[in-house]
Scaffold this active site. Structure first.
Site, PDB file in Angstrom:
ATOM      1  N   TYR A 116      -1.792  -0.638  10.555  1.00 23.80           N
ATOM      2  CA  TYR A 116      -1.813  -0.958   9.128  1.00 23.80           C
ATOM      3  C   TYR A 116      -0.544  -0.460   8.458  1.00 23.80           C
ATOM      4  CZ  TYR A 116      -3.652  -1.231   4.338  1.00 23.80           C
ATOM      5  OH  TYR A 116      -3.864  -1.531   3.006  1.00 23.80           O
ATOM      6  N   SER A 122       0.857  -1.179   0.000  1.00 25.85           N
ATOM      7  CA  SER A 122       0.000   0.000   0.000  1.00 25.85           C
ATOM      8  C   SER A 122       0.897   1.233   0.000  1.00 25.85           C
ATOM      9  CB  SER A 122      -0.879   0.015   1.260  1.00 25.85           C
ATOM     10  OG  SER A 122      -1.563   1.241   1.412  1.00 25.85           O
TER      11      SER A 122
END
Length: 265
Positions: A156, A143
């Site tokens: 995350y 990501s």
């Protein structure tokens, strides 16, 4: 080019589902994995009908990437069915939406178990087969959060930074032995990632972020990723929003990026 065996985890929705359709249209053999077997069957049927993929060309293989002991057996199942694994796309994952001060340690543990250790465990189970053949391709969906820190995503971001580091290091180890490694770096893509994200107590966040709602269409994203994987690009950034500029700002002026991130909080 002859058909490949492509194994996609997190294939029951979102980027994984969209990628499955891309590879099906390319005539490749597919292994679709996630925890929800009913959703995998739905995706498999989409591949068979919309893309004209034969029944025997799609293997639905439910798995939980946190059940490490089961993974070598899953690899054997794939090899028994198709004889080879040419591309593994580690796409399983879960996100987070909570401030650090409000986040249970169990949430951080789950993020690391699913987003990091699960990807490593399955990769380790597949890697010996590829090294023995002297051929193969490993990929992971990281990501922009694997390069940039963002509020409400401490766990995350930590997990995605970790997988970027692991797969970059793995590439340095195995690329000379015929095994390619790609890191996929999406920005905001229109999926259910924020709805399914973990809140601070571990429950589902259940809301759609505005950034996700206005992000890149998931099919467009999959087309970009598919082309990058076919070209065996080492890193595949994909997105259309201002978050993609953050990748460059981080390199040019980290201080400017830190100020931007603070403003978002």
């Amino acid at each position: 080019m002859s058909a490949k065996t492509v194994w996609i985890t997190g294939a029951s929705s979102g980027i994984g589902e969209a990628l499955a359709l891309q590879f099906a249209k390319n005539g490749d053999r597919l292994v679709l994995s996630a925890r929800r077997e009913d959703e995998l069957e739905r995706v498999a049927e989409r591949c068979r009908v919309a893309a004209g993929t034969a029944t025997g060309q799609v293997l639905v293989l439910p798995l939980d990437v946190t059940d490490w002991d089961s993974l070598p057996g899953k690899v054997e199942t794939v090899l028994a069915q198709f004889g080879t694994i040419d591309l593994l796309v580690n796409n399983a994952g879960v996100s987070q939406r909570s401030l650090c001060k409000d986040t249970d340690m169990s949430v951080y543990q789950k993020l690391m178990d699913v987003d990091v250790m699960g990807q490593i465990a399955l990769t380790k189970a597949v890697l010996p087969h590829m090294l023995e053949r002297g051929s193969g391709h490993l990929a992971v969906t990281s990501s922009v959060a694997g390069k940039v820190g963002a509020p409400m995503r401490t766990g995350y971001c930590a997990a995605k930074h970790a997988v970027m580091g692991f797969f970059d290091a793995l590439r340095a180890e195995v690329e000379g032995q015929g095994v390619s490694v790609s890191t996929i770096t999406p920005g905001f893509i229109r999926t259910d990632i924020s709805r399914n994200a973990l809140a601070g107590d571990g429950s589902a966040y259940g809301k759609e972020d505005e950034d996700i709602a206005t992000g890149m269409d998931v099919t467009e994203c999959a087309e970009v990723v598919f082309k990058g994987l076919e070209a065996k690009k080492r890193e595949i950034p994909v997105g259309k929003g201002k978050e993609m500029a953050a990748l460059w700002i981080k390199r040019i002026s980290p201080e400017a990026l830190f100020r931007m991130a603070r403003a978002r909080s």
